[in-house]
Design an enzyme around this catalytic site. Structure first.
Site, PDB file in Angstrom:
ATOM      1  CG  ASP A 106      -1.826   1.175   1.346  1.00  0.00           C
ATOM      2  OD1 ASP A 106      -2.303   1.630   0.288  1.00  0.00           O
ATOM      3  OD2 ASP A 106      -2.078   1.657   2.469  1.00  0.00           O
TER       4      ASP A 106
ATOM      5  CG  HIS B  34       2.125   6.461  -1.569  1.00  0.00           C
ATOM      6  ND1 HIS B  34       1.594   6.717  -2.804  1.00  0.00           N
ATOM      7  CD2 HIS B  34       1.068   6.163  -0.774  1.00  0.00           C
ATOM      8  CE1 HIS B  34       0.273   6.575  -2.755  1.00  0.00           C
ATOM      9  NE2 HIS B  34      -0.069   6.237  -1.534  1.00  0.00           N
TER      10      HIS B  34
ATOM     11  CE  LYS C 121      -3.039   2.543   6.712  1.00  0.00           C
ATOM     12  NZ  LYS C 121      -3.199   3.796   6.000  1.00  0.00           N
TER      13      LYS C 121
HETATM   14  C1  BG6 Z   1      -3.082   5.935   0.384  1.00  0.00           C
HETATM   15  C2  BG6 Z   1      -3.026   4.696   1.206  1.00  0.00           C
HETATM   16  O1  BG6 Z   1      -2.623   5.695  -0.910  1.00  0.00           O
HETATM   17  O2  BG6 Z   1      -2.305   6.952   0.998  1.00  0.00           O
HETATM   18  C3  BG6 Z   1      -3.508   4.965   2.609  1.00  0.00           C
HETATM   19  O3  BG6 Z   1      -3.829   3.680   0.610  1.00  0.00           O
HETATM   20  C4  BG6 Z   1      -2.743   6.126   3.216  1.00  0.00           C
HETATM   21  O4  BG6 Z   1      -3.373   3.797   3.412  1.00  0.00           O
HETATM   22  C5  BG6 Z   1      -2.764   7.326   2.284  1.00  0.00           C
HETATM   23  O5  BG6 Z   1      -3.345   6.467   4.445  1.00  0.00           O
HETATM   24  C6  BG6 Z   1      -1.879   8.451   2.823  1.00  0.00           C
HETATM   25  O6  BG6 Z   1      -1.865   9.519   1.959  1.00  0.00           O
HETATM   26  P1  BG6 Z   1      -2.381  11.006   2.293  1.00  0.00           P
HETATM   27  O7  BG6 Z   1      -1.685  11.835   1.324  1.00  0.00           O
HETATM   28  O8  BG6 Z   1      -3.837  10.943   2.064  1.00  0.00           O
HETATM   29  O9  BG6 Z   1      -2.045  11.265   3.713  1.00  0.00           O
END
Ligand code: BG6
Length: 482
Positions: free
Chosen positions: A238, A243, A329
């Site tokens: 994820d 990211h 998390k």
């Molecule tokens: C998402 C994930 O792509 O990015 C999530 O699936 C995560 O689990 C989220 O919480 C975090 O990104 P942002 O930019 O919304 O804080």
């Protein structure tokens, strides 16, 4: 605002239209684009999902989501325009049965003048990508359309290969938009601006001056009823392979000859090529206590909600410099930071005090809500003697540019509507990221349980030792300086 081009009329279909992503990100972002006059002159937004959901429910869902999570309130003429253009067509969309959605899309295209382009946004878990791609193809809705895939694209090398082949059966690469919304963050793009638009950073941006790099994205959020997506995906797929790796490529890449899709994707791919594939011992997996009791989670689940990793880029610039990454998390605090720690100079001429325990010689990018850049260094404290104290220079987006900062999804949705692909990931780069973690996926290190509200398993501290995670140290510093 710099981006002022308005896209041509389009039909936007959101698969997973009543899901978490549509609620938290897509609908608020689309509405903000409407308010900023960045949507096409005319458009239609069609939501779709398998279960029953009516137009009225979609309208209410969108309004509540925007009111709660958007930057502009759903009211006034913008809201009226937006709401008028929203419809919901529920029912599964498969290769064998594309109705009633396909007809609704064609009718919407006709209303917009016949040749309006389709933008299909797959805001669904990765396992649903193939069915929807095939259905779009079989309905011939692939022709002239654009398709946006949420991350992760695939879940390992094999599934990436199969999905990629299927997608390319129906779509040319120019039609495919693999989104990684971190690349839409202004503060992530600013890594490139800071590095390549200034003369002072790039000369020290290498193994001679940098001791290590941290990419740290602790989250306080838990599952938020996303078990259907998260179970079996976990923090590694994820966040880490997606990211965090993409951000790392911006930190590590060589200067592209232009900020255009090909040169940028070429440089990103080169970074991924040079990374040493991760071994299970380079990775720490954790799971927060209570995860297995969450609704929709297998009581014996092995899905990690925390991951920390150490990796090396075996190229001329970065040889020997460890890159540490961490995300999870239900951790103690929410941050999104990139930290470059510079090597320490000899300091024997200064009297050092134990109490000066500070993140000196660090350049830190805040990528999240408090987006900006800060440089932490040592300065002479006022007084009759030469004593060192912590000092900082910082740049904050909000203070400098105010509300002009665009949200990541706004930025990328607008780009996708324009067909602008620079900030979307390319297949070869993504495939390589799966290769990098393949051994870890095949032989996952065992899970360590951590209490919610902590910094995760202690093994993540061991992974980075003798260095430390910058975020927690920063906190210690603030506590010490009181
Ligand atoms: C998402 C994930 O792509 O990015 C999530 O699936 C995560 O689990 C989220 O919480 C975090 O990104 P942002 O930019 O919304 O804080």
């Amino acid at each position: 605002m710099q981006h002022v081009r308005r896209p041509d009329p389009q039909v936007i279909v959101i698969f997973g239209g009543n899901g978490d992503l549509a609620k938290r990100k897509l609908l608020p972002a689309l509405f903000h684009l409407e308010v900023a006059y960045l949507l096409p002159d005319d458009y239609r937004i069609i939501g779709n999902s398998r279960g029953d959901f009516t137009n009225e429910e979609f309208d209410r869902f969108a309004r509540e989501a925007i009111a709660k999570l958007g930057r502009c309130q759903p009211e006034g003429e913008h809201w009226d325009r937006f709401a008028e253009r929203l419809t919901y067509v529920s029912g599964s969309f498969t290769a064998d049965d594309q109705e009633p959605l396909a007809s609704a899309i064609r009718a919407a295209q006709k209303e917009l003048g016949g040749d309006a382009q389709l933008l299909a946004y797959l805001a669904v878990p990765p396992k649903a990508f193939s069915v929807l791609t095939r259905a779009l193809g079989e309905a011939e809705l692939n022709i002239g359309s654009r398709i946006v895939f949420e991350k992760p694209f695939g879940t390992d090398v094999e599934s990436f290969g199969k999905l990629g082949a299927l997608v390319h059966r129906y779509f040319d690469e120019e039609q495919v938009f693999r989104i990684d919304h971190f690349l839409g963050k202004e503060a992530v793009q600013n890594i490139l601006a800071l590095r390549f638009a200034n003369g002072m950073f790039e000369p020290v941006w290498n193994r001679q001056f940098i001791d290590h790099v941290e990419i740290d994205v602790p989250e306080t959020l838990g599952l938020e009823k996303r078990a259907g997506f998260y179970e079996g995906v976990g923090a590694l797929r994820d966040m880490l392979v997606t990211h965090l790796f993409q951000v790392m490529s911006f930190v590590a890449m060589e200067p592209p000859y232009a900020l255009e899709p090909k040169p940028l994707a070429d440089e990103t791919a080169k970074v991924f090529e040079s990374i040493r594939p991760l071994k299970p011992e380079d990775v720490v997996r954790g799971q927060f206590e209570g995860y297995r009791q969450e609704e929709g989670v297998d009581p014996n689940s092995d899905t990690e909600t925390f991951v920390a990793a150490r990796m090396f880029i075996d190229n001329w610039r970065w040889s020997g410099v460890p890159f540490f990454m961490r995300t999870g998390k239900r951790l103690k605090e929410k941050h999104q930071t990139v930290t470059l720690a510079f090597k320490e100079p000899p300091r024997q001429m200064f009297r050092e005090h134990e109490s000066v325990w500070f993140e000196r010689d660090h350049l830190t990018f805040q990528l999240g809500e408090e987006a900006g850049v800060s440089l932490a260094f040592l300065a002479k404290k006022p007084g009759p003697e030469i004593e060192l104290g912590p000092a900082r220079m910082s740049f904050e987006y909000d203070a400098a540019y105010g509300s002009e900062v665009m949200g990541a999804y706004e930025y990328l949705l607008h780009d996708a509507l324009l067909g602008e692909r620079t900030l979307f990931t390319r297949g070869d780069g993504v495939e390589r990221t799966w290769e990098l973690v393949q051994e870890v996926l095949e032989k996952p290190p065992s899970i360590h349980v951590y209490p919610p509200g902590s910094w995760g398993p202690k093994e993540a501290e061991d992974l980075i030792a003798p260095r430390r995670w910058h975020v927690a140290r920063e906190e210690n510093h603030l506590r010490n300086s009181g």
